[in-house]
Design an enzyme around this catalytic site. Structure first.
Site, mmCIF file in Angstrom:
data_model
loop_
_atom_site.group_PDB
_atom_site.id
_atom_site.type_symbol
_atom_site.label_atom_id
_atom_site.label_comp_id
_atom_site.label_asym_id
_atom_site.label_seq_id
_atom_site.Cartn_x
_atom_site.Cartn_y
_atom_site.Cartn_z
ATOM 1 N N HIS A 193 -47.875 49.611 -55.839
ATOM 2 C CA HIS A 193 -48.569 50.885 -55.629
ATOM 3 C C HIS A 193 -50.069 50.756 -55.914
ATOM 4 C CE1 HIS A 193 -47.491 54.793 -54.345
ATOM 5 N NE2 HIS A 193 -47.347 55.410 -55.491
ATOM 6 N N ASN A 249 -50.808 60.913 -57.718
ATOM 7 C CA ASN A 249 -50.506 62.219 -57.117
ATOM 8 C C ASN A 249 -51.679 63.194 -57.114
ATOM 9 O OD1 ASN A 249 -48.053 61.026 -57.084
ATOM 10 N ND2 ASN A 249 -46.992 62.553 -58.326
ATOM 11 N N ASP A 299 -51.480 51.567 -50.358
ATOM 12 C CA ASP A 299 -50.266 50.780 -50.107
ATOM 13 C C ASP A 299 -49.388 51.492 -49.077
ATOM 14 O OD1 ASP A 299 -47.794 52.129 -52.005
ATOM 15 O OD2 ASP A 299 -49.844 52.681 -52.492
ATOM 16 N N ASN A 316 -48.057 59.989 -51.616
ATOM 17 C CA ASN A 316 -48.586 61.064 -52.472
ATOM 18 C C ASN A 316 -50.100 61.014 -52.663
ATOM 19 O OD1 ASN A 316 -46.069 62.183 -52.812
ATOM 20 N ND2 ASN A 316 -45.611 61.010 -54.662
ATOM 21 N N TYR A 359 -49.247 49.704 -65.136
ATOM 22 C CA TYR A 359 -49.209 49.751 -63.669
ATOM 23 C C TYR A 359 -50.010 48.630 -63.012
ATOM 24 C CZ TYR A 359 -47.378 54.429 -64.458
ATOM 25 O OH TYR A 359 -46.609 55.491 -64.879
#
Length: 206
Positions: A23, A71, A96, A117, A18
């Site tokens: 994100h 989340n 973001d 989220n 990631y």
């Protein structure tokens, strides 16, 4: 004065796959701050995240990158507020925002999750929307709502393009300047300057 900024949280997802994704721009801002100031984050299992300090005395900021996945970000933030004995208005969340074009920033003292989220989890764990957040524009994958929805996940979990890197760099530097400004003049006054920021557009052709 309870509302002095004490804790800055960058939102993102942990793990190499990631790294550098849209994100994770909240993580990227704090990583740049660490790089510029020559410090390293360390893992704090009780806070479910990576932490560091920058500055001294009254100007000291605690920094947090939750390692809970986006989340469940609120679990880490709640733990950090409790551990450092802070209240939500001493917090700033770097997040973001797909509703803002790349290169735009929006500082707000409170607000809803807006479909994010990480913010939704934070609101849930803090039982309030009354905490400052700096939304960092990452642009939308499409104008058309159906297409946008279909492409959202691949967009936010995708990396910035080569042609976007210059803008990303300018924005991240502006975020770091913005943190200093917030410390000096507070959220409301800093917002006037931060929200007016526009990146310079450099031509790709040399």
């Amino acid at each position: 004065m309870s509302n002095r900024l004490r804790l800055v949280v960058g939102l993102g997802n942990p793990g190499g796959k990631y790294q550098g994704t849209r994100h994770n721009i909240g993580f990227m801002a704090l990583e740049l701050l660490a790089e510029k100031n020559g410090f390293q984050f360390r893992h704090q299992s009780k806070l479910h995240g990576l932490t560091a300090d920058v500055g001294i005395g009254d100007q000291r900021l605690r920094l947090l990158m939750p390692q809970t996945f986006m989340n469940d970000s609120g679990r880490s933030i709640r733990a950090a507020l409790d551990w450092f004995d802070l209240v939500p208005d001493q917090l700033l969340v770097l997040v973001d925002d797909m509703d803002l074009p790349l290169g735009r920033l929006r500082l707000r003292a409170k607000g809803s999750a807006g479909g994010h989220n990480g913010l939704r989890s934070t609101i849930q764990h803090l039982s309030t929307e009354m905490f400052p957040r700096l939304r960092i524009g990452i642009g939308a994958p499409a104008e058309n709502p159906t297409e946008r929805k279909a492409r959202t996940v691949s967009h936010v979990l995708g990396s910035f393009g080569k042609d976007e890197q210059g803008t990303v760099k300018q924005v991240l530097n502006e975020v770091l300047d913005g943190l200093q400004l917030i410390q000096r003049v507070g959220i409301e006054r800093a917002g006037n300057s931060i929200n007016a920021f526009r990146p310079e557009h450099h031509s790709a052709q040399r």
